[in-house]
Design a protein around this motif. Structure first.
Motif, PDB file in Angstrom:
ATOM      1  N   ALA A 144      21.462   1.265  18.498  1.00 22.79           N
ATOM      2  CA  ALA A 144      22.046   0.510  19.604  1.00 22.79           C
ATOM      3  C   ALA A 144      23.302   1.199  20.137  1.00 22.79           C
ATOM      4  CB  ALA A 144      22.370  -0.913  19.149  1.00 22.79           C
ATOM      5  N   GLU A 145      24.163   1.652  19.218  1.00 21.04           N
ATOM      6  CA  GLU A 145      25.403   2.310  19.636  1.00 21.04           C
ATOM      7  C   GLU A 145      25.104   3.571  20.451  1.00 21.04           C
ATOM      8  OE1 GLU A 145      28.640   0.845  18.365  1.00 21.04           O
ATOM      9  OE2 GLU A 145      26.997  -0.573  18.407  1.00 21.04           O
ATOM     10  N   LEU A 162      14.506 -12.176  24.347  1.00 21.24           N
ATOM     11  CA  LEU A 162      13.540 -11.191  24.818  1.00 21.24           C
ATOM     12  C   LEU A 162      12.786 -10.731  23.576  1.00 21.24           C
ATOM     13  CD1 LEU A 162      12.754  -9.696  27.503  1.00 21.24           C
ATOM     14  CD2 LEU A 162      14.012  -7.744  26.571  1.00 21.24           C
ATOM     15  N   PRO A 163      11.461 -10.902  23.532  1.00 21.78           N
ATOM     16  CA  PRO A 163      10.744 -10.536  22.303  1.00 21.78           C
ATOM     17  C   PRO A 163      10.999  -9.088  21.906  1.00 21.78           C
ATOM     18  CG  PRO A 163       9.312 -11.756  23.797  1.00 21.78           C
ATOM     19  CD  PRO A 163      10.572 -11.460  24.562  1.00 21.78           C
ATOM     20  N   ALA A 164      11.048  -8.855  20.616  1.00 22.30           N
ATOM     21  CA  ALA A 164      11.330  -7.510  20.116  1.00 22.30           C
ATOM     22  C   ALA A 164      10.303  -6.488  20.589  1.00 22.30           C
ATOM     23  CB  ALA A 164      11.381  -7.528  18.587  1.00 22.30           C
ATOM     24  N   ASP A 165       9.081  -6.951  20.893  1.00 20.98           N
ATOM     25  CA  ASP A 165       8.046  -6.019  21.334  1.00 20.98           C
ATOM     26  C   ASP A 165       7.944  -5.917  22.860  1.00 20.98           C
ATOM     27  OD1 ASP A 165       6.948  -8.482  21.911  1.00 20.98           O
ATOM     28  OD2 ASP A 165       5.140  -8.218  20.698  1.00 20.98           O
ATOM     29  N   HIS A 166       8.896  -6.494  23.572  1.00 22.08           N
ATOM     30  CA  HIS A 166       8.901  -6.356  25.033  1.00 22.08           C
ATOM     31  C   HIS A 166       9.166  -4.896  25.400  1.00 22.08           C
ATOM     32  CE1 HIS A 166      10.157  -6.768  29.230  1.00 22.08           C
ATOM     33  NE2 HIS A 166       9.614  -7.983  29.224  1.00 22.08           N
ATOM     34  N   ASP A 167       8.524  -4.426  26.456  1.00 15.23           N
ATOM     35  CA  ASP A 167       8.623  -3.011  26.824  1.00 15.23           C
ATOM     36  C   ASP A 167      10.051  -2.574  27.129  1.00 15.23           C
ATOM     37  OD1 ASP A 167       5.938  -2.608  26.507  1.00 15.23           O
ATOM     38  OD2 ASP A 167       5.435  -2.841  28.635  1.00 15.23           O
ATOM     39  N   ALA A 198      13.612   2.502  27.194  1.00 11.21           N
ATOM     40  CA  ALA A 198      13.485   1.792  25.926  1.00 11.21           C
ATOM     41  C   ALA A 198      12.475   2.487  25.012  1.00 11.21           C
ATOM     42  CB  ALA A 198      13.071   0.346  26.173  1.00 11.21           C
ATOM     43  N   ALA A 199      11.389   2.963  25.598  1.00  7.32           N
ATOM     44  CA  ALA A 199      10.376   3.643  24.789  1.00  7.32           C
ATOM     45  C   ALA A 199      10.943   4.889  24.119  1.00  7.32           C
ATOM     46  CB  ALA A 199       9.184   4.017  25.666  1.00  7.32           C
ATOM     47  N   ASP A 200      11.820   5.597  24.825  1.00  9.16           N
ATOM     48  CA  ASP A 200      12.419   6.804  24.246  1.00  9.16           C
ATOM     49  C   ASP A 200      13.424   6.470  23.154  1.00  9.16           C
ATOM     50  OD1 ASP A 200      10.965   8.425  25.910  1.00  9.16           O
ATOM     51  OD2 ASP A 200      12.547   8.632  27.413  1.00  9.16           O
ATOM     52  N   ALA A 201      14.117   5.320  23.302  1.00 10.73           N
ATOM     53  CA  ALA A 201      15.217   4.996  22.378  1.00 10.73           C
ATOM     54  C   ALA A 201      14.786   4.114  21.220  1.00 10.73           C
ATOM     55  CB  ALA A 201      16.343   4.299  23.149  1.00 10.73           C
ATOM     56  N   ARG A 202      13.738   3.352  21.423  1.00 11.58           N
ATOM     57  CA  ARG A 202      13.365   2.341  20.441  1.00 11.58           C
ATOM     58  C   ARG A 202      12.662   2.963  19.241  1.00 11.58           C
ATOM     59  NH1 ARG A 202      10.821  -1.168  23.786  1.00 11.58           N
ATOM     60  NH2 ARG A 202       8.926   0.092  23.667  1.00 11.58           N
ATOM     61  N   SER A 203      12.933   2.408  18.067  1.00 12.18           N
ATOM     62  CA  SER A 203      12.195   2.765  16.862  1.00 12.18           C
ATOM     63  C   SER A 203      11.810   1.477  16.158  1.00 12.18           C
ATOM     64  CB  SER A 203      13.044   3.642  15.934  1.00 12.18           C
ATOM     65  OG  SER A 203      14.220   2.942  15.538  1.00 12.18           O
ATOM     66  N   ASP A 204      10.848   1.550  15.284  1.00 10.39           N
ATOM     67  CA  ASP A 204      10.438   0.385  14.520  1.00 10.39           C
ATOM     68  C   ASP A 204      11.590  -0.010  13.607  1.00 10.39           C
ATOM     69  OD1 ASP A 204       9.395  -1.520  12.852  1.00 10.39           O
ATOM     70  OD2 ASP A 204       7.607  -0.379  12.300  1.00 10.39           O
ATOM     71  N   PRO A 205      12.202  -1.195  13.836  1.00  4.12           N
ATOM     72  CA  PRO A 205      13.391  -1.546  13.046  1.00  4.12           C
ATOM     73  C   PRO A 205      13.114  -1.652  11.560  1.00  4.12           C
ATOM     74  CG  PRO A 205      12.582  -3.441  14.286  1.00  4.12           C
ATOM     75  CD  PRO A 205      11.834  -2.253  14.787  1.00  4.12           C
ATOM     76  N   LEU A 206      11.881  -1.947  11.183  1.00  2.00           N
ATOM     77  CA  LEU A 206      11.559  -2.079   9.769  1.00  2.00           C
ATOM     78  C   LEU A 206      11.104  -0.767   9.142  1.00  2.00           C
ATOM     79  CD1 LEU A 206       9.831  -5.552   9.785  1.00  2.00           C
ATOM     80  CD2 LEU A 206      12.019  -4.947   8.769  1.00  2.00           C
ATOM     81  N   CYS A 255      12.817  -3.876  25.630  1.00  2.00           N
ATOM     82  CA  CYS A 255      13.727  -4.184  24.526  1.00  2.00           C
ATOM     83  C   CYS A 255      14.034  -2.926  23.732  1.00  2.00           C
ATOM     84  CB  CYS A 255      13.125  -5.246  23.618  1.00  2.00           C
ATOM     85  SG  CYS A 255      14.252  -5.795  22.322  1.00  2.00           S
ATOM     86  N   VAL A 256      15.297  -2.543  23.720  1.00  2.00           N
ATOM     87  CA  VAL A 256      15.738  -1.345  23.002  1.00  2.00           C
ATOM     88  C   VAL A 256      16.030  -1.663  21.546  1.00  2.00           C
ATOM     89  CG1 VAL A 256      17.522   0.453  22.899  1.00  2.00           C
ATOM     90  CG2 VAL A 256      16.717  -0.384  25.118  1.00  2.00           C
ATOM     91  N   ALA A 257      16.720  -2.769  21.290  1.00  2.00           N
ATOM     92  CA  ALA A 257      17.110  -3.156  19.929  1.00  2.00           C
ATOM     93  C   ALA A 257      17.398  -4.648  19.921  1.00  2.00           C
ATOM     94  CB  ALA A 257      18.342  -2.366  19.471  1.00  2.00           C
TER      95      ALA A 257
END
Length: 525
Positions: free
Chosen positions: A258-259, A241-246, A337-345, A248-250
């Motif tokens: 993730a935890e 699942l691409p990392a930028d998919h709506d 996912a939008a609430d939980a996701r952050s830019d991993p880099l 995708c949490v992590a």
């Protein structure tokens, strides 16, 4: 058919199985195999070390999904390749290692023959999924076919075949086998129905997609798109699942974002992952854990399973998607996912590793293959490097072998036409530096980014924490640029402060060459 030597029978049956490339180093005990290759359509890549041959075959297998084939001699050749086999076993990579052993009446007798090894098959049984011994030329095609059948049906782990030298040399009538590719087990319809019931009762489900979904990306994406279930991929499953998919949490387990998200879930559907102790040992999964895997030994191994479904990831997810559609199951994965996701880099903008990875990510194609080693920057990449395509992030997890990255990257480059980058530390690079000559010989346009801190620095960190002092971690390195150039590779050094300005152009130039490029980056991570 007419008589074939054992070596000719091996090669002929490999051709029937669709093999078009093999890796290895010829030795006095494998000359029959290599003579047979001359009359076949199978190409051969000669490496500079049997460990490198195994890693290259592994990199080829991980990026293509096809079986990586490796030839090796008796004794030291086999023990050299055993490290690569152990890594492939840990990471569920499909290798076929074909080795010789001493003549039928001389093996394991301790007479002091060349390359003699006490209980050679026992060595390989300890690191592979299955090891075969062949006593007759007539049995060669059947054993090779059975090995491929096993790899088709089961968890893709390495298989070994050993053939005595006299069997390779002897000619006998043989019947080659035209085998229909086998399929792994299909989903248990009753258990799929129960999984749909559990999903219907869940309010906050989560899909965890592992490396076993690498060839099921279409099924994963269809399931996520139709149900809207939030998703975390494991490091081995990056890109399904691409990392930028709506939704995708992590893109990895085993780190705080993730935890924290898993802790909010009332059901987890884990597909194609062993939920390893290394990645999920501290993870608190909900009681309702549905685990789909081709290997039932994974059920309950690290986390208690409420429902285990034995089956291949793609067909099982397709069946579950159909059940979910019948029941109109949809979830609010995009918002969650939008609430939980952050830019991993951007997790730690001050972290030099994240800075280097961000520059690397921006400079590469979305489906570029990044081949990691056991080094600090790669540890960060496991959780922080986003990918957009499956089979594009290779990492020697589990077994944790230093020196994996360069030869595995060379095998990956041989297997396809995507950009391939090796990411390695100074210590790991010297483990398999000899195969830089392999990349030069075969005109492989692979950049090798060597992060050089002149030490086994990760061990220094641990020693300081645990003992307050360090031992045996300072190392004396060669001039890496001069070393690479002596092999015939291109090379340059980029100071860390200049990474953003110079690394993208250096990578672009590397991909235009018909030889490898070493890019040394001095670091103080």
């Amino acid at each position: 058919m007419d008589g074939l030597t054992g070596g000719e029978a091996v090669v002929a049956q490999l051709e029937r199985e669709g093999v078009d490339i093999a890796f290895g180093i010829p030795g006095v005990h494998t000359l029959e195999l290599y003579d047979a290759l001359l009359d076949s359509d199978i190409d051969h890549v000669t490496t500079r070390h049997e460990q490198g041959a195994g890693f290259a075959a592994d990199g080829y297998a991980r990026t293509t999904g096809r079986v990586g084939v490796c030839f090796t001699i008796t004794g030291p050749g086999l023990t050299n390749v055993a490290t690569a086999v152990g890594q492939a076993y840990s990471d569920s990579s499909p290798l076929l290692v074909i080795s010789t052993t001493n003549a039928t009446n001389e093996a394991d007798r301790g007479k002091g023959h060349l390359h003699e090894l006490k209980d050679q098959q026992g060595v390989m049984e300890s690191v592979s999924a299955r090891s075969y011994h062949v006593d007759r030329v007539a049995d060669v095609p059947g054993v090779v076919a059975d090995a491929f059948d096993y790899l088709d049906r089961n968890r893709p782990r390495p298989v070994h075949i050993q053939i005595p030298t006299d069997v390779l040399e002897r000619a006998e009538p043989v019947d080659l086998i035209d085998r229909e590719p086998a399929s792994p087990p299909g989903p248990d319809t009753a258990r799929v129905a129960e999984a749909a019931d559990r999903l219907a009762d869940a309010e906050r489900p989560l899909l965890v997609a592992g490396g076993g979904t690498a060839d099921a990306a279409t099924a994963v994406r269809a399931f996520v798109d139709e149900t809207g279930i939030p998703t975390i991929t494991t490091a081995a499953g990056k890109g399904v699942l691409p990392a930028d998919h709506d939704c995708c949490v992590a893109t990895a387990m085993g780190h705080d974002p993730a935890e924290a998200f898993v802790a909010t879930r009332d059901l987890v559907l884990a597909v194609g992952t062993e939920l390893s102790a290394q990645d999920t040992g501290e993870t608190e999964f909900p009681d309702d854990l549905i685990h789909v895997d081709i290997d039932p030994r994974n059920f309950g191994n690290n986390h208690e399973t409420a429902l285990g479904i034995v089956g291949d990831a793609g067909p099982t997810l397709d069946a579950l998607r159909e059940r979910a559609a019948e029941r109109g199951l949809t979830f609010d994965g995009q918002a969650e996912a939008a609430d939980a996701r952050s830019d991993p880099l951007a997790v730690d903008a001050a972290d030099d590793r994240h800075h280097l990875l961000a520059v690397l990510r921006d400079a590469l194609d979305d489906d570029a293959v990044v081949v990691n080693d056991m080094t600090k920057v790669s540890y960060a990449a496991r959780t922080a490097f986003p990918t957009g395509a499956p089979r594009s992030f290779l990492f020697p997890r589990g077994f944790g072998t230093l020196g994996f990255s360069p030869p595995a990257a060379f095998g990956a480059a041989i297997g396809g036409d995507r950009q391939v980058v090796s990411l390695v530390g100074d210590g790991g690079f010297l483990f398999t530096v000899g195969d830089l000559a392999t990349a030069v010989q075969y005109d492989l346009d692979v950049p090798i980014v060597v992060c050089n801190d002149d030490s086994y620095d990760i061990l220094e960190d641990v020693q300081r924490r645990q003992y307050g002092r360090t031992m045996a971690t300072d190392i004396e390195n060669p001039d890496f640029v001069a070393l690479a150039e002596s092999f015939g590779a291109a090379a340059r050094r980029i100071e860390f402060d200049a990474v953003a300005a110079e690394l993208p152009d250096a990578l672009a130039a590397a991909f235009e060459r018909d030889r490898p490029t070493l890019i040394e980056v001095p670091v103080t991570f």
